[in-house]
Design a protein around this motif. Structure first.
Motif, PDB file in Angstrom:
ATOM      1  N   VAL A  95       0.848  -1.197   0.000  1.00  0.00           N
ATOM      2  CA  VAL A  95       0.000   0.000   0.000  1.00  0.00           C
ATOM      3  C   VAL A  95       0.886   1.252   0.000  1.00  0.00           C
ATOM      4  CG1 VAL A  95      -1.697   1.302   1.348  1.00  0.00           C
ATOM      5  CG2 VAL A  95      -1.919  -1.187   1.121  1.00  0.00           C
ATOM      6  N   GLU A  96       2.014   1.188   0.729  1.00  0.00           N
ATOM      7  CA  GLU A  96       2.918   2.346   0.798  1.00  0.00           C
ATOM      8  C   GLU A  96       3.447   2.678  -0.599  1.00  0.00           C
ATOM      9  OE1 GLU A  96       3.130  -0.387   2.863  1.00  0.00           O
ATOM     10  OE2 GLU A  96       2.010   0.733   4.397  1.00  0.00           O
ATOM     11  N   GLN A  97       3.833   1.611  -1.319  1.00  0.00           N
ATOM     12  CA  GLN A  97       4.321   1.809  -2.685  1.00  0.00           C
ATOM     13  C   GLN A  97       3.230   2.433  -3.564  1.00  0.00           C
ATOM     14  OE1 GLN A  97       5.488  -1.651  -5.099  1.00  0.00           O
ATOM     15  NE2 GLN A  97       7.390  -1.713  -3.902  1.00  0.00           N
ATOM     16  N   ALA A  98       2.012   1.941  -3.394  1.00  0.00           N
ATOM     17  CA  ALA A  98       0.897   2.468  -4.191  1.00  0.00           C
ATOM     18  C   ALA A  98       0.709   3.952  -3.894  1.00  0.00           C
ATOM     19  CB  ALA A  98      -0.385   1.687  -3.875  1.00  0.00           C
ATOM     20  N   LEU A  99       0.763   4.310  -2.606  1.00  0.00           N
ATOM     21  CA  LEU A  99       0.609   5.724  -2.235  1.00  0.00           C
ATOM     22  C   LEU A  99       1.718   6.574  -2.839  1.00  0.00           C
ATOM     23  CD1 LEU A  99      -0.419   5.576   1.539  1.00  0.00           C
ATOM     24  CD2 LEU A  99      -1.796   6.439  -0.356  1.00  0.00           C
ATOM     25  N   SER A 100       2.944   6.030  -2.841  1.00  0.00           N
ATOM     26  CA  SER A 100       4.034   6.865  -3.368  1.00  0.00           C
ATOM     27  C   SER A 100       3.924   6.999  -4.885  1.00  0.00           C
ATOM     28  CB  SER A 100       5.407   6.366  -2.886  1.00  0.00           C
ATOM     29  OG  SER A 100       5.863   5.343  -3.709  1.00  0.00           O
ATOM     30  N   HIS A 101       3.423   5.959  -5.567  1.00  0.00           N
ATOM     31  CA  HIS A 101       3.150   6.099  -7.013  1.00  0.00           C
ATOM     32  C   HIS A 101       2.120   7.215  -7.248  1.00  0.00           C
ATOM     33  CE1 HIS A 101       5.549   2.772  -8.126  1.00  0.00           C
ATOM     34  NE2 HIS A 101       4.690   1.798  -7.877  1.00  0.00           N
ATOM     35  N   LEU A 102       1.076   7.228  -6.405  1.00  0.00           N
ATOM     36  CA  LEU A 102       0.043   8.255  -6.568  1.00  0.00           C
ATOM     37  C   LEU A 102       0.631   9.640  -6.353  1.00  0.00           C
ATOM     38  CD1 LEU A 102      -3.055   6.687  -4.746  1.00  0.00           C
ATOM     39  CD2 LEU A 102      -2.648   6.840  -7.201  1.00  0.00           C
ATOM     40  N   GLN A 103       1.442   9.776  -5.288  1.00  0.00           N
ATOM     41  CA  GLN A 103       2.061  11.079  -4.998  1.00  0.00           C
ATOM     42  C   GLN A 103       2.967  11.522  -6.130  1.00  0.00           C
ATOM     43  OE1 GLN A 103       3.515  10.318  -0.858  1.00  0.00           O
ATOM     44  NE2 GLN A 103       2.927  12.486  -0.629  1.00  0.00           N
ATOM     45  N   GLY A 104       3.731  10.541  -6.655  1.00  0.00           N
ATOM     46  CA  GLY A 104       4.635  10.845  -7.762  1.00  0.00           C
ATOM     47  C   GLY A 104       3.885  11.312  -9.001  1.00  0.00           C
ATOM     48  N   GLY A 105       2.637  10.869  -9.141  1.00  0.00           N
ATOM     49  CA  GLY A 105       1.840  11.236 -10.321  1.00  0.00           C
ATOM     50  C   GLY A 105       1.241  12.619 -10.240  1.00  0.00           C
TER      51      GLY A 105
ATOM     52  N   THR B 152      -6.852   9.928  -6.877  1.00  0.00           N
ATOM     53  CA  THR B 152      -5.469  10.261  -7.243  1.00  0.00           C
ATOM     54  C   THR B 152      -4.598  10.433  -6.000  1.00  0.00           C
ATOM     55  OG1 THR B 152      -5.811  12.661  -7.267  1.00  0.00           O
ATOM     56  CG2 THR B 152      -6.276  11.473  -9.315  1.00  0.00           C
ATOM     57  N   SER B 153      -5.206  10.331  -4.816  1.00  0.00           N
ATOM     58  CA  SER B 153      -4.389  10.459  -3.604  1.00  0.00           C
ATOM     59  C   SER B 153      -4.828   9.539  -2.472  1.00  0.00           C
ATOM     60  CB  SER B 153      -4.392  11.911  -3.108  1.00  0.00           C
ATOM     61  OG  SER B 153      -5.698  12.278  -2.714  1.00  0.00           O
ATOM     62  N   GLN B 154      -6.059   9.017  -2.541  1.00  0.00           N
ATOM     63  CA  GLN B 154      -6.566   8.180  -1.451  1.00  0.00           C
ATOM     64  C   GLN B 154      -6.834   6.756  -1.951  1.00  0.00           C
ATOM     65  OE1 GLN B 154      -9.912  10.912  -0.749  1.00  0.00           O
ATOM     66  NE2 GLN B 154      -9.301  10.899   1.402  1.00  0.00           N
ATOM     67  N   ILE B 155      -6.638   5.798  -1.056  1.00  0.00           N
ATOM     68  CA  ILE B 155      -6.880   4.395  -1.401  1.00  0.00           C
ATOM     69  C   ILE B 155      -7.833   3.789  -0.382  1.00  0.00           C
ATOM     70  CG2 ILE B 155      -5.814   2.113  -1.612  1.00  0.00           C
ATOM     71  CD1 ILE B 155      -3.220   3.484  -2.398  1.00  0.00           C
ATOM     72  N   VAL B 156      -8.918   3.186  -0.860  1.00  0.00           N
ATOM     73  CA  VAL B 156      -9.745   2.376   0.044  1.00  0.00           C
ATOM     74  C   VAL B 156      -9.100   1.000   0.081  1.00  0.00           C
ATOM     75  CG1 VAL B 156     -12.007   1.356   0.483  1.00  0.00           C
ATOM     76  CG2 VAL B 156     -11.844   3.643  -0.524  1.00  0.00           C
ATOM     77  N   THR B 157      -8.509   0.667   1.210  1.00  0.00           N
ATOM     78  CA  THR B 157      -7.810  -0.618   1.298  1.00  0.00           C
ATOM     79  C   THR B 157      -8.766  -1.748   1.653  1.00  0.00           C
ATOM     80  OG1 THR B 157      -7.169   0.150   3.482  1.00  0.00           O
ATOM     81  CG2 THR B 157      -5.480   0.177   1.780  1.00  0.00           C
ATOM     82  N   ARG B 158      -9.765  -1.436   2.495  1.00  0.00           N
ATOM     83  CA  ARG B 158     -10.726  -2.470   2.898  1.00  0.00           C
ATOM     84  C   ARG B 158     -12.078  -1.856   3.172  1.00  0.00           C
ATOM     85  NH1 ARG B 158      -6.002  -3.824   5.099  1.00  0.00           N
ATOM     86  NH2 ARG B 158      -5.263  -5.916   4.610  1.00  0.00           N
ATOM     87  N   ILE B 159     -13.084  -2.728   3.170  1.00  0.00           N
ATOM     88  CA  ILE B 159     -14.399  -2.325   3.659  1.00  0.00           C
ATOM     89  C   ILE B 159     -14.785  -3.333   4.733  1.00  0.00           C
ATOM     90  CG2 ILE B 159     -16.848  -2.369   3.021  1.00  0.00           C
ATOM     91  CD1 ILE B 159     -16.142  -0.789   0.551  1.00  0.00           C
TER      92      ILE B 159
END
Lengths: 159, 290
Positions: free
Chosen positions: B11-21, B161-168
């Motif tokens: 998830v951290e990697q995914a967030l940093s990809h989003l930030q980089g974008g 583009t900045s938030q991820i729903v990881t679970r419900i």
């Protein structure tokens, strides 16, 4: 745009192919790998003509980004049998005339194969669910359903 | 125009990809809606960040009576899950009615919520279950009720583009609780709901402790029939009370006439019937009788 190398298992063989991030799996299979048994009907995941089996499940390859298939195991109609050694589903579709124009047939057979791979004794309802995402505009569903249950019988007898 | 497709492993990697974008990178899971929206120009993305390979996000878990669905869990996984069938049957039924089998093998339940269509079947059931989304962003983690995620038709309050729903997550239903799902549709597959209703009830001594009744598409997102819920709270389980609740649900609904989903008048006639049927079925599953 950054082209990438996609590596995946296609019909039992490891394949490496250069793809663009915008490419859909159906386009790569058809245009780059020449597997034109994968039909493209609606291009929106609604008609099921482009159905392939990915990691054991039937999916509509026209709305799967090709890069999503990285490391995946993909099967198309070309991989399940052909002249000389047909898959029981291919045989039954021919024997029972479950084909009219034929455009939906590869997708229909791949949906049916995904079912029979997991369940050799499907009920009528299970067969209907399995092919509910495959549209046949010649409306030959009755024979298709019969062909799938006949193929299931053949597979069970072959064991 | 899409320039890259990334498959992060955490998830951290995914967030940093989003930030980089910098606003040009966007989360994707199943992609069955998003890829079409990108092709039609309804949405824009330079980079897609695919969550479906992140370990743990493919799982449905039960811990301390809380059911959790990861962001990569598909509709078919939910429809076939024994756990969901037993402890949240409304969601199994709703997930089963989405699209076709091929779509259900690809499309995720979390995506069904984030895409924010007003009558997304799984989302309607999740609102009835009182589900909460775990939202991760660079500033930390927060929990937002699914019901509060709608900003308008097809608009989520979430920023993909900045938030991820990881679970419900939502509570597993107890023995004295039951749920049901009803859907008005033109065909049994590949058909949008003309109306859908999800209900969860909790009973004690053949009285309603509470009921959650959700209906769609009768507003911008799934709509709680709060008046109907209030009528049932504390009331005896009886056909009369259920009829009253169904009438109250109708009074609170505001469907539009739609070429795809039927006229307002027709759907207003059918809606209370679906609410009544759903309540009756949920009551039976909760061990009550009318």
């Amino acid at each position: 745009m950054s082209s990438k190398i996609l590596t995946f298992t296609l019909n039992g063989e490891t394949i490496r192919v250069v793809v663009e991030p915008t490419d859909m799996l159906a386009d790569v299979l058809r245009d780059k790998l020449n597997l034109i048994g994968v039909k493209k009907g609606c291009g929106q995941g609604e008609c099921g003509a482009c159905t392939v089996i990915m990691n054991g499940d039937a999916v509509t390859s026209c709305i799967i980004p090709a890069l999503k298939a990285e490391g995946a195991v993909v099967e198309t109609i070309e991989g399940i049998g052909g002249p000389g050694k047909y898959h029981p589903l291919q045989e039954s579709f021919m024997d029972l005339g479950a084909i009219q124009c034929g455009f939906c047939t590869p997708g229909m057979i791949m949906s049916a194969k995904a079912l029979l791979d997991k369940n050799e004794q499907p009920t009528r309802e299970e067969i209907r669910e399995a092919i509910s995402g495959n549209i046949c505009r010649c409306t030959g569903y009755v024979k298709i359903e019969k062909a799938v249950s006949t193929a299931a019988e053949k597979i069970r007898e072959g064991k | 125009m899409l320039q890259d497709y990334l498959i992060p492993e955490t998830v951290e990697q995914a967030l940093s990809h989003l930030q980089g974008g910098k606003g040009r990178a966007r989360v994707v899971a199943g992609g069955t809606d998003l890829l079409l929206d990108l092709a039609n120009g309804k949405k824009e993305a330079g980079v897609l960040v695919d969550l479906t390979r992140i370990p743990g996000l493919q799982e449905i878990t039960l811990e301390d009576d809380l059911i959790r669905l990861g962001a990569a869990v598909t509709h078919n996984q939910v429809a076939k899950s024994k756990l969901i069938q037993e402890k949240a049957s409304v969601l199994a039924r709703a997930a089963r009615s989405v699209g076709s089998l091929q779509i259900r093998n690809t499309a995720t339940v979390v995506g069904n919520v984030v895409n924010a269509q007003p009558a997304a079947d799984a989302a309607v059931a999740l609102v009835a279950l009182g589900a909460v989304a775990e939202v991760v962003s660079p500033s930390g983690k927060e929990y937002i009720p699914v019901e509060k995620l709608y900003a308008g038709v097809g608009k989520s309050v979430l920023d993909s583009t900045s938030q991820i729903v990881t679970r419900i997550q939502f509570p597993a239903l107890l023995k004295n609780q039951g749920s049901a799902y009803e859907r008005l549709e033109q065909r049994k597959a590949l058909a949008l709901p003309m109306l859908n209703v999800a209900v969860v009830v909790s009973l004690a001594d053949n009285r309603f402790q509470w009921a959650r009744i959700v209906m769609a598409p009768v507003g911008p997102g799934p709509v709680r029939a709060t008046e109907a819920e209030a009528i049932l709270t504390g009331a005896d389980v009886s056909l009369g009370n259920i009829e009253n609740a169904a009438a109250a649900a109708r009074a609170q609904a505001n469907p539009r006439s739609s070429a795809l989903r039927g006229s307002r008048e027709y759907r207003l006639e059918v809606l209370p019937v679906l609410v009544r049927r759903a309540l009756e079925a949920a009551v039976v599953r909760a061990g009550g009788n009318c």
